[in-house]
Design a protein around this motif. Structure first.
Motif, PDB file in Angstrom:
ATOM      1  N   HIS A  31     -19.057   8.206 -26.425  1.00  0.00           N
ATOM      2  CA  HIS A  31     -18.124   7.907 -27.516  1.00  0.00           C
ATOM      3  C   HIS A  31     -17.132   6.867 -26.988  1.00  0.00           C
ATOM      4  O   HIS A  31     -16.456   7.101 -25.987  1.00  0.00           O
ATOM      5  CB  HIS A  31     -17.386   9.173 -27.974  1.00  0.00           C
ATOM      6  CG  HIS A  31     -18.288  10.144 -28.654  1.00  0.00           C
ATOM      7  ND1 HIS A  31     -18.265  11.501 -28.411  1.00  0.00           N
ATOM      8  CD2 HIS A  31     -19.267   9.930 -29.577  1.00  0.00           C
ATOM      9  CE1 HIS A  31     -19.178  12.081 -29.164  1.00  0.00           C
ATOM     10  NE2 HIS A  31     -19.800  11.166 -29.869  1.00  0.00           N
ATOM     11  N   GLU A  34     -13.472   7.258 -25.727  1.00  0.00           N
ATOM     12  CA  GLU A  34     -13.278   8.258 -24.675  1.00  0.00           C
ATOM     13  C   GLU A  34     -13.517   7.625 -23.296  1.00  0.00           C
ATOM     14  O   GLU A  34     -14.492   7.956 -22.617  1.00  0.00           O
ATOM     15  CB  GLU A  34     -14.229   9.439 -24.920  1.00  0.00           C
ATOM     16  CG  GLU A  34     -14.029  10.074 -26.297  1.00  0.00           C
ATOM     17  CD  GLU A  34     -15.029  11.198 -26.606  1.00  0.00           C
ATOM     18  OE1 GLU A  34     -15.720  11.658 -25.699  1.00  0.00           O
ATOM     19  OE2 GLU A  34     -15.082  11.588 -27.785  1.00  0.00           O
ATOM     20  N   ARG A  74     -14.944   5.112 -31.565  1.00  0.00           N
ATOM     21  CA  ARG A  74     -15.944   6.148 -31.263  1.00  0.00           C
ATOM     22  C   ARG A  74     -17.356   5.560 -31.297  1.00  0.00           C
ATOM     23  O   ARG A  74     -18.169   5.807 -30.419  1.00  0.00           O
ATOM     24  CB  ARG A  74     -15.802   7.287 -32.268  1.00  0.00           C
ATOM     25  CG  ARG A  74     -16.670   8.494 -31.994  1.00  0.00           C
ATOM     26  CD  ARG A  74     -16.319   9.620 -32.966  1.00  0.00           C
ATOM     27  NE  ARG A  74     -17.295  10.688 -33.012  1.00  0.00           N
ATOM     28  CZ  ARG A  74     -17.241  11.810 -32.282  1.00  0.00           C
ATOM     29  NH1 ARG A  74     -16.261  11.991 -31.434  1.00  0.00           N
ATOM     30  NH2 ARG A  74     -18.156  12.746 -32.400  1.00  0.00           N
ATOM     31  N   HIS A 131     -16.776  13.770 -21.776  1.00  0.00           N
ATOM     32  CA  HIS A 131     -16.099  13.519 -23.061  1.00  0.00           C
ATOM     33  C   HIS A 131     -14.615  13.840 -22.965  1.00  0.00           C
ATOM     34  O   HIS A 131     -14.158  14.495 -22.016  1.00  0.00           O
ATOM     35  CB  HIS A 131     -16.670  14.434 -24.153  1.00  0.00           C
ATOM     36  CG  HIS A 131     -18.054  14.088 -24.583  1.00  0.00           C
ATOM     37  ND1 HIS A 131     -18.334  13.407 -25.742  1.00  0.00           N
ATOM     38  CD2 HIS A 131     -19.252  14.340 -23.996  1.00  0.00           C
ATOM     39  CE1 HIS A 131     -19.635  13.248 -25.860  1.00  0.00           C
ATOM     40  NE2 HIS A 131     -20.225  13.809 -24.808  1.00  0.00           N
ATOM     41  N   THR A 132     -13.872  13.414 -24.015  1.00  0.00           N
ATOM     42  CA  THR A 132     -12.499  13.884 -24.225  1.00  0.00           C
ATOM     43  C   THR A 132     -12.351  14.219 -25.703  1.00  0.00           C
ATOM     44  O   THR A 132     -13.225  13.908 -26.513  1.00  0.00           O
ATOM     45  CB  THR A 132     -11.468  12.815 -23.811  1.00  0.00           C
ATOM     46  OG1 THR A 132     -11.841  11.554 -24.393  1.00  0.00           O
ATOM     47  CG2 THR A 132     -11.374  12.674 -22.302  1.00  0.00           C
TER      48      THR A 132
HETATM   49 ZN   LIG Z   1     -17.062  12.718 -27.249  1.00  0.00          ZN
END
Ligand SMILES: [Zn+2]
Length: 381
Positions: A31, A34, A74, A131-132
């Motif tokens: 994403h 992130e 994203r 991820h975040t």
């Molecule tokens: Zn993510």
């Protein structure tokens, strides 16, 4: 535009390969909003280059959605973490599926990089997806509930959330799990928080040791990393499972009420969000996970509850005994006409209970089909 530092390429770093051993692959920034995982992997590779600890096997860091990382969004056309279905990958390999789209090109490049690493792997493969989240809150791991994934995740000092993968189609984690890798997704904290970079670095460094590439004695930071993650996740149950997902579509006008954090406790009936149909209240007392505080995304929030240790032990015993082979004998259960690994379950009786029984046996729910629940065995249990 997000600052990803010097020109960002697909391969963030790669080391080892001289001594046989496990392969550890990390993907960061699948994403594009992130980037914390990208920064963390750069730091980790720089540290390994300085310290040169003896590495068994190979460690590779790949950037996910390069175009979206540069734009700080994203994704552009498609969520790059929802496109890893077998059908789409077959079509992509044959050059059929709209390979003009920006995410299709990203996916093809990433697939080629993964194929080349997996193709030369000489030991077990471990895959981490970094991820975040848009909400604040404690870091946590997400895994598909196989015994191998569990054993790996339990060696790392972070809470483990089961069942997200059952709610999402086409995640990279699941695709590589089906190709035989031990897999773990890690949500390190809020997108822009500096602590998210630290959590990613600590988790990836410890995972490298736990996968067997390094002895912790060769990693001077290991103890500090463990203490850091333990402190950051204190008070959260060790293992949780998803009970509920609130899906959203762009036209819903979904708005989370402000101030929810990951693992915040909510009561049944508590106001969580609003959309154009009105108020959205919690269907049960549970903990909120991944509340949506950004425009893009099709999960409004999830609700989770702790998993009892007895349940974890029981499912281990049942799977070790191979009892999942007896599942087709259960009342209301029959084999899928065309898919060998899948079963159709009549859900008239008790939907949640039925799902729990199949989780115990190592099945995951795929979807509802003709009023039945379609469940499938994972390749690994
Ligand atoms: Zn993510």
């Amino acid at each position: 535009m997000i600052d990803t530092g010097p020109a960002l390429r697909r391969v963030i770093g790669a080391c080892g390969g001289e001594t046989p051993g496990p392969l550890v692959v990390c993907v960061a920034g699948i994403h594009g909003n992130e980037p914390a995982g990208v920064h963390a992997l750069r730091r980790l590779f720089a540290m390994l280059a300085r310290q040169r600890p003896p590495l068994r096997g190979r460690f590779v860091g790949l950037a996910g959605n390069l175009g979206a990382l540069h734009a700080g969004i994203r994704y552009r056309d498609e969520d790059l973490n929802r496109v890893w279905t077998p059908e789409r990958i077959d079509a992509l390999r044959r050059g059929e599926h709209g390979t003009q789209g920006p995410e299709a090109r990203e996916q093809l490049e990433l697939l080629e990089a993964l194929d080349s690493e997996l193709g030369r792997a000489e030991g077990p493969v471990h895959f981490l997806d970094l991820h975040t989240t848009s909400a604040a809150g404690q870091p946590f791991a997400c895994i598909g509930d196989t015994l191998r994934n569990r054993d790996f995740a339990l060696r790392l000092p972070v809470p483990i959330l089961l069942g997200i993968e059952e709610q999402l189609d086409g995640a990279l984690l699941e695709y590589l799990g089906e190709r035989g890798a031990v897999t773990l997704g890690f949500e390190a904290g809020q997108h822009a928080a500096p602590s998210s970079v630290e959590h990613h670095e600590a988790l990836a460094g410890l995972a490298l040791a736990e996968a067997g590439c390094l002895d912790e004695s060769h990693l001077p930071e290991a103890q500090a990393w463990r203490r850091h993650l333990e402190a950051a996740t204190a008070g959260t149950p060790r293992v949780l499972e998803i009970r509920h997902r609130h899906p959203v579509a762009p036209e819903d006008g979904f708005h989370m009420e402000p101030g929810f954090r990951n693992f915040q406790r909510v009561r049944r009936g508590q106001l969580l969000a609003r959309d154009r149909r009105g108020e959205i209240r919690s269907p049960e007392s549970a903990m909120v996970v991944l509340p949506l505080y950004q425009k893009k995304g099709d999960d409004g929030f999830f609700l989770a509850r702790p998993v009892r240790p007895l349940w974890l032990r029981l499912s281990r015993v049942l799977r070790r005994l191979g009892l999942e082979r007896l599942a087709p004998l259960l009342p209301g259960v029959r084999r899928h006409p065309t898919r060998a690994e899948a079963l159709l379950v009549e859900t008239g009786v008790a939907r949640f209970l039925a799902r729990q029984v199949f989780h115990l046996l190592g099945y995951r729910k795929l979807r509802s089909e003709h009023g039945c629940m379609l469940v499938a065995r994972r390749r690994e249990h």
